[in-house]
Design an enzyme around this catalytic site. Structure first.
Site, mmCIF file in Angstrom:
data_model
loop_
_atom_site.group_PDB
_atom_site.id
_atom_site.type_symbol
_atom_site.label_atom_id
_atom_site.label_comp_id
_atom_site.label_asym_id
_atom_site.label_seq_id
_atom_site.Cartn_x
_atom_site.Cartn_y
_atom_site.Cartn_z
ATOM 1 C CB CYS A 5 -5.464 7.099 -2.258
ATOM 2 S SG CYS A 5 -6.969 7.184 -1.426
ATOM 3 C CG HIS B 40 -8.387 7.650 4.758
ATOM 4 N ND1 HIS B 40 -7.214 6.916 4.056
ATOM 5 C CD2 HIS B 40 -8.017 7.355 6.036
ATOM 6 C CE1 HIS B 40 -6.394 6.469 4.840
ATOM 7 N NE2 HIS B 40 -6.685 6.646 6.186
ATOM 8 C CG ASP C 19 -2.271 -0.734 1.091
ATOM 9 O OD1 ASP C 19 -2.429 -1.288 -0.205
ATOM 10 O OD2 ASP C 19 -2.642 -1.304 1.960
ATOM 11 N NE ARG D 131 -8.252 2.383 7.951
ATOM 12 C CZ ARG D 131 -7.688 2.136 6.896
ATOM 13 N NH1 ARG D 131 -6.851 2.954 6.340
ATOM 14 N NH2 ARG D 131 -7.926 1.505 5.992
ATOM 15 N NE ARG E 229 -1.340 1.934 4.074
ATOM 16 C CZ ARG E 229 -1.810 3.102 3.586
ATOM 17 N NH1 ARG E 229 -3.172 3.212 3.747
ATOM 18 N NH2 ARG E 229 -1.017 3.839 2.761
#
Length: 283
Positions: free
Chosen positions: A273, A169, A70, A140, A95
């Protein structure tokens, strides 16, 4: 409608999706039943980089690291305001190692990097919008990171609660059209596009008060990643599937630039993103 909207040159940071894959599921978009076509992903990503450069923007790149699939989602690595970098502390353990190579890149470019103590996923949830930072929470980034960002940047932070897991997000539910610094030939508080259904009732009211002229998107356009877009004040780099939103923006004098990043949708990401903006001047 303004006679002409004026683009402003931007500096973007990206990361090639050489190791991109869906190896775990940390949002509703991710599934092992939808394997990634890496060659197609590389072509789509390159098309985005080419589109940015064709419109006069500077694009820098971080070297991808094997085992970090990612890492292509560069927006989550940090948020940069006035040349100050607030790094990341990811919610998902998978992540967390991504923070290291991005922090090293910023330091190699002469930036100081502040490591947050709270969970903080960069521009995924912290969206600079002129005189303030719009800040998402609910899935998040935590409210503690909002407070850290305000103390570090010295810029007011407006907390917004996300309630739909498909828009986990803030940058999947909202993007800045004009930041109030002169984008589009206008001053004031700027303007945004967003999907109201992604937000709690109180947060919807806050957005309505701050941006009475905001462009409201449908769930269909939001689900097509139409709000995971990048605007330079005139050009809107956006998913081609968000056709209704593109039409509304064109009617307001913006110029949609469709870029297909559908391979990245399999991981819950899109154009924004994949794009970290480096803001070296204060709002």
């Amino acid at each position: 409608m303004p006679e002409s909207r004026v683009p402003r040159r931007r500096r973007f940071l990206v990361c090639e999706p050489r190791h991109f894959a869906v190896q775990y599921a940390i949002n509703p978009w991710m599934s092992a039943d939808r394997p990634v076509d890496v060659i197609r992903a590389l072509d789509q990503w390159q098309a985005l980089v080419d589109a940015y450069r064709a419109h006069g923007h500077t694009v820098d790149s971080v070297e991808p690291v094997p085992g970090l699939p990612d890492m292509v989602f560069a927006a989550n690595c940090a948020v940069v305001v006035g040349g100050r970098v607030l790094g990341s502390r990811f919610h998902a353990p998978e992540r967390r190692p991504e923070s290291v190579p991005f922090e090293a890149w910023f330091k190699s470019e002469g930036f100081d990097v502040h490591r947050p103590e709270s969970v903080c996923e960069g521009e995924g949830d912290l969206v600079p919008a002129g005189r303030w930072v719009l800040a998402g929470t609910g899935f998040r980034t935590t409210p503690g990171a909002h407070r850290e960002a305000q103390e570090y940047f010295g810029v007011p932070v407006v907390s917004l609660t996300l309630v739909d897991p498909y828009f986990y997000h803030l940058d999947t539910a909202l993007f800045v059209l004009e930041d109030g610094s002169g984008d589009g030939g206008e001053g004031g508080e700027g303007n945004i596009a967003y999907y109201p259904g992604a937000f709690s009732p109180g947060s919807r009211e806050v957005l309505r008060r701050l941006y009475p002229d905001a462009v409201l998107a449908t769930r269909e356009d939001a689900a097509a990643f139409g709000l995971n877009s990048v605007c330079d004040g005139r050009h809107v780099f956006m998913a081609p599937g968000a056709r209704q939103l593109a039409g509304r923006l064109a009617g307001l004098g913006y110029e949609p630039v469709p870029v297909d990043l559908s391979e990245f949708h399999k991981a819950g990401g899109g154009i924004k993103c994949c794009t970290q903006e480096i803001r070296e001047t204060r709002p």
